[in-house]
Design a protein around this motif. Structure first.
Motif, PDB file in Angstrom:
ATOM      1  N   ASP A  14       0.784  -1.225   0.000  1.00 18.67           N
ATOM      2  CA  ASP A  14       0.000   0.000   0.000  1.00 18.67           C
ATOM      3  C   ASP A  14       0.819   1.279   0.000  1.00 18.67           C
ATOM      4  O   ASP A  14       0.600   2.171   0.797  1.00 18.67           O
ATOM      5  CB  ASP A  14      -0.961  -0.013   1.189  1.00 18.67           C
ATOM      6  CG  ASP A  14      -2.121   0.940   0.915  1.00 18.67           C
ATOM      7  OD1 ASP A  14      -2.675   1.447   1.900  1.00 18.67           O
ATOM      8  OD2 ASP A  14      -2.454   1.167  -0.239  1.00 18.67           O
ATOM      9  N   VAL A  15       1.811   1.348  -0.898  1.00 20.12           N
ATOM     10  CA  VAL A  15       2.579   2.577  -1.045  1.00 20.12           C
ATOM     11  C   VAL A  15       2.120   3.241  -2.321  1.00 20.12           C
ATOM     12  O   VAL A  15       2.181   2.661  -3.387  1.00 20.12           O
ATOM     13  CB  VAL A  15       4.091   2.271  -1.108  1.00 20.12           C
ATOM     14  CG1 VAL A  15       4.876   3.538  -1.339  1.00 20.12           C
ATOM     15  CG2 VAL A  15       4.524   1.613   0.181  1.00 20.12           C
ATOM     16  N   SER A  16       1.605   4.456  -2.201  1.00 14.21           N
ATOM     17  CA  SER A  16       1.020   5.129  -3.348  1.00 14.21           C
ATOM     18  C   SER A  16       1.601   6.513  -3.514  1.00 14.21           C
ATOM     19  O   SER A  16       1.997   7.135  -2.554  1.00 14.21           O
ATOM     20  CB  SER A  16      -0.497   5.268  -3.146  1.00 14.21           C
ATOM     21  OG  SER A  16      -1.066   4.028  -2.889  1.00 14.21           O
ATOM     22  N   ALA A  17       1.634   6.979  -4.757  1.00 10.87           N
ATOM     23  CA  ALA A  17       2.015   8.361  -5.013  1.00 10.87           C
ATOM     24  C   ALA A  17       0.844   9.250  -4.642  1.00 10.87           C
ATOM     25  O   ALA A  17      -0.287   8.804  -4.567  1.00 10.87           O
ATOM     26  CB  ALA A  17       2.366   8.540  -6.494  1.00 10.87           C
ATOM     27  N   HIS A  18       1.118  10.484  -4.410  1.00  6.78           N
ATOM     28  CA  HIS A  18       0.055  11.444  -4.087  1.00  6.78           C
ATOM     29  C   HIS A  18      -0.686  11.733  -5.384  1.00  6.78           C
ATOM     30  O   HIS A  18      -0.209  12.455  -6.234  1.00  6.78           O
ATOM     31  CB  HIS A  18       0.703  12.700  -3.530  1.00  6.78           C
ATOM     32  CG  HIS A  18      -0.285  13.743  -3.132  1.00  6.78           C
ATOM     33  ND1 HIS A  18       0.094  14.948  -2.672  1.00  6.78           N
ATOM     34  CD2 HIS A  18      -1.627  13.777  -3.121  1.00  6.78           C
ATOM     35  CE1 HIS A  18      -0.959  15.684  -2.401  1.00  6.78           C
ATOM     36  NE2 HIS A  18      -2.017  14.977  -2.679  1.00  6.78           N
ATOM     37  N   PHE A  68       4.995   9.400   1.735  1.00 16.64           N
ATOM     38  CA  PHE A  68       5.342  10.804   1.507  1.00 16.64           C
ATOM     39  C   PHE A  68       6.726  10.902   0.865  1.00 16.64           C
ATOM     40  O   PHE A  68       6.901  11.539  -0.173  1.00 16.64           O
ATOM     41  CB  PHE A  68       5.333  11.583   2.832  1.00 16.64           C
ATOM     42  CG  PHE A  68       5.754  13.013   2.688  1.00 16.64           C
ATOM     43  CD1 PHE A  68       4.823  14.005   2.443  1.00 16.64           C
ATOM     44  CD2 PHE A  68       7.099  13.372   2.787  1.00 16.64           C
ATOM     45  CE1 PHE A  68       5.217  15.331   2.302  1.00 16.64           C
ATOM     46  CE2 PHE A  68       7.497  14.690   2.645  1.00 16.64           C
ATOM     47  CZ  PHE A  68       6.553  15.669   2.405  1.00 16.64           C
ATOM     48  N   PHE A  69       7.713  10.256   1.474  1.00 18.89           N
ATOM     49  CA  PHE A  69       9.084  10.383   0.977  1.00 18.89           C
ATOM     50  C   PHE A  69       9.275   9.665  -0.357  1.00 18.89           C
ATOM     51  O   PHE A  69      10.011  10.151  -1.225  1.00 18.89           O
ATOM     52  CB  PHE A  69      10.092   9.906   2.023  1.00 18.89           C
ATOM     53  CG  PHE A  69      10.257  10.898   3.129  1.00 18.89           C
ATOM     54  CD1 PHE A  69      10.921  12.093   2.922  1.00 18.89           C
ATOM     55  CD2 PHE A  69       9.713  10.658   4.375  1.00 18.89           C
ATOM     56  CE1 PHE A  69      11.056  13.030   3.926  1.00 18.89           C
ATOM     57  CE2 PHE A  69       9.845  11.584   5.397  1.00 18.89           C
ATOM     58  CZ  PHE A  69      10.517  12.774   5.168  1.00 18.89           C
ATOM     59  N   ILE A  70       8.609   8.534  -0.568  1.00 19.53           N
ATOM     60  CA  ILE A  70       8.695   7.862  -1.867  1.00 19.53           C
ATOM     61  C   ILE A  70       8.149   8.779  -2.955  1.00 19.53           C
ATOM     62  O   ILE A  70       8.728   8.910  -4.033  1.00 19.53           O
ATOM     63  CB  ILE A  70       7.952   6.514  -1.833  1.00 19.53           C
ATOM     64  CG1 ILE A  70       8.747   5.506  -1.002  1.00 19.53           C
ATOM     65  CG2 ILE A  70       7.724   5.980  -3.253  1.00 19.53           C
ATOM     66  CD1 ILE A  70       8.021   4.210  -0.722  1.00 19.53           C
ATOM     67  N   SER A  71       7.034   9.448  -2.666  1.00 22.17           N
ATOM     68  CA  SER A  71       6.439  10.358  -3.636  1.00 22.17           C
ATOM     69  C   SER A  71       7.380  11.520  -3.955  1.00 22.17           C
ATOM     70  O   SER A  71       7.591  11.863  -5.121  1.00 22.17           O
ATOM     71  CB  SER A  71       5.109  10.882  -3.095  1.00 22.17           C
ATOM     72  OG  SER A  71       4.536  11.786  -3.997  1.00 22.17           O
ATOM     73  N   VAL A  72       7.954  12.127  -2.922  1.00 18.80           N
ATOM     74  CA  VAL A  72       8.838  13.276  -3.119  1.00 18.80           C
ATOM     75  C   VAL A  72      10.088  12.873  -3.902  1.00 18.80           C
ATOM     76  O   VAL A  72      10.473  13.542  -4.867  1.00 18.80           O
ATOM     77  CB  VAL A  72       9.220  13.906  -1.759  1.00 18.80           C
ATOM     78  CG1 VAL A  72      10.329  14.928  -1.926  1.00 18.80           C
ATOM     79  CG2 VAL A  72       8.004  14.542  -1.112  1.00 18.80           C
ATOM     80  N   VAL A  73      10.703  11.764  -3.525  1.00 18.31           N
ATOM     81  CA  VAL A  73      11.911  11.314  -4.215  1.00 18.31           C
ATOM     82  C   VAL A  73      11.584  10.923  -5.653  1.00 18.31           C
ATOM     83  O   VAL A  73      12.344  11.224  -6.578  1.00 18.31           O
ATOM     84  CB  VAL A  73      12.587  10.156  -3.447  1.00 18.31           C
ATOM     85  CG1 VAL A  73      13.724   9.549  -4.259  1.00 18.31           C
ATOM     86  CG2 VAL A  73      13.101  10.647  -2.096  1.00 18.31           C
ATOM     87  N   SER A  74      10.433  10.288  -5.872  1.00 17.39           N
ATOM     88  CA  SER A  74      10.024   9.907  -7.230  1.00 17.39           C
ATOM     89  C   SER A  74       9.824  11.131  -8.113  1.00 17.39           C
ATOM     90  O   SER A  74      10.245  11.137  -9.280  1.00 17.39           O
ATOM     91  CB  SER A  74       8.736   9.089  -7.189  1.00 17.39           C
ATOM     92  OG  SER A  74       8.943   7.870  -6.536  1.00 17.39           O
ATOM     93  N   MET A  75       9.173  12.158  -7.564  1.00 14.28           N
ATOM     94  CA  MET A  75       8.963  13.383  -8.348  1.00 14.28           C
ATOM     95  C   MET A  75      10.299  14.032  -8.694  1.00 14.28           C
ATOM     96  O   MET A  75      10.506  14.480  -9.826  1.00 14.28           O
ATOM     97  CB  MET A  75       8.074  14.365  -7.594  1.00 14.28           C
ATOM     98  CG  MET A  75       6.617  13.979  -7.599  1.00 14.28           C
ATOM     99  SD  MET A  75       5.515  15.255  -6.942  1.00 14.28           S
ATOM    100  CE  MET A  75       6.009  15.325  -5.234  1.00 14.28           C
TER     101      MET A  75
END
Length: 134
Positions: A14-18, A68-75
């Motif tokens: 359940d890890v999702s991008a924003h 949160f951090f996965i989304s930020v690093v991915s962006m």
């Protein structure tokens, strides 16, 4: 940034991008990563940034701080890999801010219903007038 890194084997759940659009449309978010191997990273944040992260999670923008951090690093990774110029990056940041303003207004109930049929009819009419099409 001070931190340590260790390997964590297993499926990350359940890890999702924003995905603000999915939130607006009330659709479930899809995981942005479904890997069997993840790396655990420990970081230290200034209190102000830590509060920001926690508020974002509490507001429901993210399921947890990992997301949160996965989304930020991915962006950031996408931005670097796209090779955007500084001007393009500034324009992209401006567009993201403008989108967030609209999302915030919708969250406050300041939106209004859109008559899409009338909108597209108007767009088709304007196109026809510009290009002499009936």
């Amino acid at each position: 940034m001070v931190g340590s890194v260790t390997r964590n084997e297993g499926l990350m759940q359940d890890v999702s991008a924003h995905l603000t659009l999915n939130q607006i449309l009330d659709k479930p978010r899809q995981p942005c990563y479904n890997q069997t191997t993840m790396t655990r990273v420990a970081i230290q944040l200034p209190d102000e940034l830590n509060q920001f992260v926690n508020k974002s999670v509490q507001a429901g923008d993210f399921h947890n701080t990992d997301e949160f951090f996965i989304s930020v690093v991915s962006m950031y990774k996408d931005q670097v890999e796209e090779g955007l110029s500084e001007a393009e990056q500034k324009k992209l940041e401006s567009l993201r801010r403008d989108i967030q303003v609209g999302v915030d207004q919708l969250d406050r109930g300041e939106g209004s219903e859109m008559n899409w049929d009338a909108f597209f009819a108007d767009r088709h009419r304007a196109y026809a007038e510009r290009h002499g099409v009936s």
